[in-house]
Scaffold this active site. Structure first.
Site, PDB file in Angstrom:
ATOM      1  N   ASP A 123       0.811  -1.090   0.092  1.00 36.12           N
ATOM      2  CA  ASP A 123       0.163  -0.126  -0.168  1.00 36.12           C
ATOM      3  C   ASP A 123       0.919   1.296  -0.299  1.00 36.12           C
ATOM      4  O   ASP A 123       0.320   2.191  -0.339  1.00 36.12           O
ATOM      5  CB  ASP A 123      -0.881   0.068   1.229  1.00 36.12           C
ATOM      6  CG  ASP A 123      -2.208  -0.619   1.056  1.00 36.12           C
ATOM      7  OD1 ASP A 123      -2.707  -1.110  -0.285  1.00 36.12           O
ATOM      8  OD2 ASP A 123      -3.017  -0.612   1.847  1.00 36.12           O
ATOM      9  N   HIS A 128       6.508  -1.394  -6.455  1.00 37.19           N
ATOM     10  CA  HIS A 128       7.714  -1.936  -6.121  1.00 37.19           C
ATOM     11  C   HIS A 128       8.319  -2.657  -7.265  1.00 37.19           C
ATOM     12  O   HIS A 128       7.656  -3.239  -8.103  1.00 37.19           O
ATOM     13  CB  HIS A 128       7.090  -2.959  -5.082  1.00 37.19           C
ATOM     14  CG  HIS A 128       6.687  -2.285  -3.732  1.00 37.19           C
ATOM     15  ND1 HIS A 128       7.650  -1.780  -2.782  1.00 37.19           N
ATOM     16  CD2 HIS A 128       5.724  -2.244  -3.219  1.00 37.19           C
ATOM     17  CE1 HIS A 128       6.674  -1.374  -1.768  1.00 37.19           C
ATOM     18  NE2 HIS A 128       5.519  -1.832  -2.162  1.00 37.19           N
ATOM     19  N   GLY A 160      -1.421  -0.748  -9.082  1.00 32.11           N
ATOM     20  CA  GLY A 160      -0.230   0.160  -9.232  1.00 32.11           C
ATOM     21  C   GLY A 160       0.648  -0.042  -8.143  1.00 32.11           C
ATOM     22  O   GLY A 160       1.430   0.880  -7.783  1.00 32.11           O
ATOM     23  N   LYS A 161       0.637  -1.210  -7.622  1.00 32.25           N
ATOM     24  CA  LYS A 161       1.575  -1.506  -6.377  1.00 32.25           C
ATOM     25  C   LYS A 161       2.792  -2.311  -6.855  1.00 32.25           C
ATOM     26  O   LYS A 161       3.750  -1.964  -6.135  1.00 32.25           O
ATOM     27  CB  LYS A 161       0.716  -2.183  -5.345  1.00 32.25           C
ATOM     28  CG  LYS A 161      -0.392  -1.488  -4.726  1.00 32.25           C
ATOM     29  CD  LYS A 161      -1.397  -2.121  -3.833  1.00 32.25           C
ATOM     30  CE  LYS A 161      -2.226  -1.309  -3.154  1.00 32.25           C
ATOM     31  NZ  LYS A 161      -3.306  -2.398  -2.375  1.00 32.25           N
ATOM     32  N   VAL A 162       2.862  -3.120  -7.644  1.00 29.55           N
ATOM     33  CA  VAL A 162       3.901  -3.919  -8.000  1.00 29.55           C
ATOM     34  C   VAL A 162       4.123  -4.140  -9.438  1.00 29.55           C
ATOM     35  O   VAL A 162       3.223  -4.248 -10.292  1.00 29.55           O
ATOM     36  CB  VAL A 162       3.638  -5.456  -7.298  1.00 29.55           C
ATOM     37  CG1 VAL A 162       4.658  -6.272  -8.063  1.00 29.55           C
ATOM     38  CG2 VAL A 162       3.183  -5.456  -6.014  1.00 29.55           C
TER      39      VAL A 162
END
Lengths: 353, 353, 353, 353
Positions: free
Chosen positions: A262, A277, A305-307
């Site tokens: 997050d 990430h 849109g996190k990894v």
């Protein structure tokens, strides 16, 4: 009926990845199929993560990793600059690691206890069970008392779990629970000494929670020590902003996985265009089909849109088998050779102050 | 490539257990084997829990239950006195329930998106994916802003997540996000109106966390609203002390399961001889073999003195199938007939004040 | 220690889908997420399969479906023209269905036996356990003897399992093990009467195997009855050729799944351009990640040219919960109204002769 | 779209356990928890099984073990007297091992194919997919033709799968598909040369089945080669009788597990007081909760009188990771030093004749 002493007679011993060069074995697995190939790719991504000296490596711990014999692996990752921040369940950090740091042990349970046949008997003996592992509940209560004692020694204000855990590290150091003093090393101590911050986003959900509740109860109506989970989130986000390139090494899922993922969004909300990430590995046996986060694919995280999609790998294996292979691979390839500690705890001092 | 509008065109609709009398079906399952028999026994235990008017029923929510179409089930449990307290992940309560309370929706994702093939495309369109479900990320950001607005309106002090969520309920009421006003009912609103406390022990790990981080960032160096997870634990423990007979209805595992089980020990630490949870049901597909809490048996919890062995049942089923059957069974057997609301939020007021 | 009589006192009772109209419930699930939505889609595909009167419906049975309380469901599918051929493990057909047809029963095991704690005791009492279900091994031996008797009564030549099982049906009929005579109906009998062929591709791997081994041992050196698994495959392929449109309803995976899927390729090898299975449903909790067939997706089967991609659905649920919902849905929507039995066994007579 | 050549460009390579001394690693795992400890115990039991020179070791193979890179492991077990009989799915033996023995290969599939996104494309290119592995279907058809050719060369009578597979071994030898001729070694060849019988109880359910169907179709109305699955069962039972002490090393579950366990009961039916399998190891990720045999515990098998409780161990791991560790452990501990081949195929010759 066995006595407590008879049941608690075979200690869990932590595996030492430094003793097992698994490089050739893991390299061979890269050409196979199914989980072995995934495991080899994950080991390779972890190696890349470490060779990328820009990368801040965040280790996420769910499940019962420390009691299962992985404490020394995590200590080694901290001591050898192979991890820069830790996000964990409270159980791993307090009930298991800090508990062992105080000199207590986990014990091997006989197979006949694994499926619940002896739980009434265990209850009477005050033995707690984690699947195939025993804990002396009386010792756990002593551990709770130490966390209460630490809490009582603190100035009354909101703390991030990270700050509180650093105080636990200080306690170990000041009370000689160190290798220098002939005691075992621990994650809390190593992280304290290496300025590796440890976050437990659901901190009261563990042995420390019992100490905190006792503290707040004793002081009800007066100012108390509190644990601000928003501050945790804010601090970890600050790290993402200070060190944009990040990689996740996740053992299990749960809150630590969600929390660490997050921060990309949180940085964005603070107006900082944060990169996803760059690297992500998760070792889990959780199923994707119940829609829960623990088993959700890292591809799914990319929709949020996190990894990033390029270097991500799920490994379908119970952690005690896969973790020694993946981390041992990176260790024996000397992947962290060019890394010095990022000392992320120091980055957070202006935040804290 | 599809447009965002094309992809977000089929809303998730919440099942209404009041419309489906499953009593005979579930009763038939009691005489079969495997999961059907376990499911029937769980339904039966839930019925017993409700007929035991002394019993405080704690509903635990992990995974993505609300977005999956179970929102109305939970609302109905609250409105019909079938649950007295809720312990949940933040995602269910804020990102999903409060989000829908604000008028936003979840959408059905085509099967071709389920395995990750379209995630890069979704990222571009700002569509977030939960397995087979889509969310408009722009709407989620608007939800974050509401939580920031609520945070900014509060006196700066540590809050339990329970207190904060009650403020979210008040917000919905005051802003007319109510059935009386032609809007959908929601868990947060129903719980607010029925004095059912909601705890999110890892509260910053959700949309509210983003609002809180924005708040703390904007006010850095000044007093802020903080979320005290220790206070959460203390409050839930107070409920256990005030109402010694308790039962757990757990959808999924994770932090909510652990947190709710732990209050038995916490009460003990506060010097109150607390009885174990008398009834316990868990619906999960998690495996026991990784040793993690989510899949650990309720028998294991009994070794910790947390759950009584007599009325406990694990059900191996993904929740969206089992929950309508188990809760619908208790509803149509009118098991809560003799129950009035326990109004646990009122019990906590002296604690809070 | 309990006596055998005490342990075998609570019979498994088979669910009757005709009594439970689940149409509205399943329709509501279509708008939810995760397994409930998949289940609704599977029910819908089964309905389509039946409304397509060209379609030959092949039911595949692995696991322990009959002993688990699904016997009557399968009987109803046969009796109501909702299935045209069956491919099964031997256990379902011989050890469980034929066994019950002879008047024996399965019994509910107490929860304390489920995890293996009492297996040494069960061994002594000659009680066999299937997870949470008990069988009287002495009765099972009597069932073996009947299969030996049937074997001894046959002309010595290679038989397909289908031919052998038809003889078992004839045995039941001739010995009055029929509903007309006040006995329970059974899959073997219903299929015999409705000319629904039953194939067990690994036939010796069950109670019949014991009878066959006894037969071959007693007659060693002389001509014997043998079970030609190639003939099974040839016969099922003939059905595919005679009735090109096919659909699969698969409960579990294993050999039945593989066998039924393979006939598309086998037809091709015989020079007949066979269409892929037009419809396919599988209910299983097997994981895809071990690469084994049981949990492999139906999409994977499409790469082999076996299953069409348009109407396929995996349902992640233990069968005893999902099967009554899916089959009950099609039953109560009267989906088979326009179907008359395909009498596939008659199609095979020229092959056999 | 990629070409077939581009997709089939990275061969699966089989791991060589002789190159990886994992003894210290596995020994360390014995003191940990969860799967690592179970794995170490399984390795230890396999070692005991081999040091017990009375013990006939039966290897059971389900899933896709050979295509996944475990072919050489199995060959090594055969060549080094670490296995005395094999019970397998047809896929492992014919479609995968014999297929590679003919010079064909398996290929690594890119991650983007794993979840089914490219299956329509693969279908067009005649590429078959096993999870993350590709096979050239045109080559598989050539393999079918060889099995047809072998079938056509045989005297028409019922064969056990064991006899048929021995003919496949003879074919490889006579056609120079041997290491001596510069070709790869294979399980079928090694077993042929070492007199290790291979049984496939559901034999027509594989590439050989296609050959057999073609044979029976071409010769319809005339005497044919048939595969007598009862004879398989009879033969394996003879081995149990001839060599009472037995151990099972099971990779996956399914029919091979059931078949090999059942011979204890079959021997009993033939009037021979057979001892249970003294040792049993199973490596599987199958869940016990669906009641199916694949995931059923070895304790459950003991209720059936099939497996002794003393030396049994389930290992919860996908096989490609666990098998190299368990077999490599026994290999490097030189556990089979005192063993000479049991040459079980020779034991069966009087049965066959």
């Amino acid at each position: 009926m066995s006595t407590k002493k008879e049941l608690l007679n075979q200690q869990i011993q932590h595996i030492d990845i430094k003793q097992h060069n698994v490089v050739a074995l893991v390299d061979a697995m890269a050409h196979m199929a199914f989980s072995s190939r995934d495991l080899a790719r994950a080991a390779n991504i972890y190696e890349m993560m470490l060779r990328d000296t820009e990368c801040g490596v965040i280790l996420c711990l769910a499940g019962s990793m420390v009691s299962a014999g992985l404490q020394k692996v995590i200590v080694d990752l901290v001591r050898h600059n192979m991890v820069d921040a830790i996000v964990s369940t409270g159980a791993n950090i307090v009930d298991q690691d800090f508990f062992e740091a105080l000199g207590y042990k986990h014990y091997i349970a006989g197979d006949e206890y694994k499926y619940g046949g002896g739980d009434a008997e265990l209850r009477e003996l005050m033995i707690d069970r984690i699947y195939d592992t025993f804990i002396d509940e009386e010792e756990l209560r002593l551990c709770d008392e130490v966390t209460e004692k630490i809490t009582n020694s603190l100035e009354t204000r909101p703390y991030s779990s990270r700050e509180f855990i650093a105080e636990m590290g200080r306690y170990l150091k000041e009370n000689g629970r160190t290798p220098e003093n002939g005691n075992n090393d621990s994650v809390v101590l190593a992280a304290y000494e290496k300025d590796v911050p440890i976050f437990c986003p659901a901190f009261s959900d563990c042995s420390a929670g019992f100490g905190l509740v006792a503290h707040q109860h004793a002081r009800r109506g007066k100012p108390v020590v509190s644990i601000d989970s928003a501050k945790d989130f804010y601090e970890l986000t600050q790290l993402k902003i200070a060190n944009p390139t990040t990689g996740l090494l996740m053992l299990g899922g749960g809150v630590p996985k969600n929390f660490a993922q997050d921060i990309v969004v949180a940085a964005d909300i603070l107006g900082v265009e944060a990169s996803m990430h760059k690297y992500a590995i998760q070792i889990t046996v959780a199923d994707a089909r119940d829609g829960a986060l623990s088993g959700s694919t890292l591809k799914e995280a990319s929709s949020w849109g996190k990894v990033d999609l390029t270097y991500e790998q799920m490994v379908f294996s119970e952690a005690t088998i896969a973790v020694p292979l993946i981390t041992g691979y990176a260790f024996h390839k000397n992947a962290a050779a060019a890394r010095t500690g990022k000392r992320f705890s120091q980055v957070l001092e202006p935040v804290t102050a």
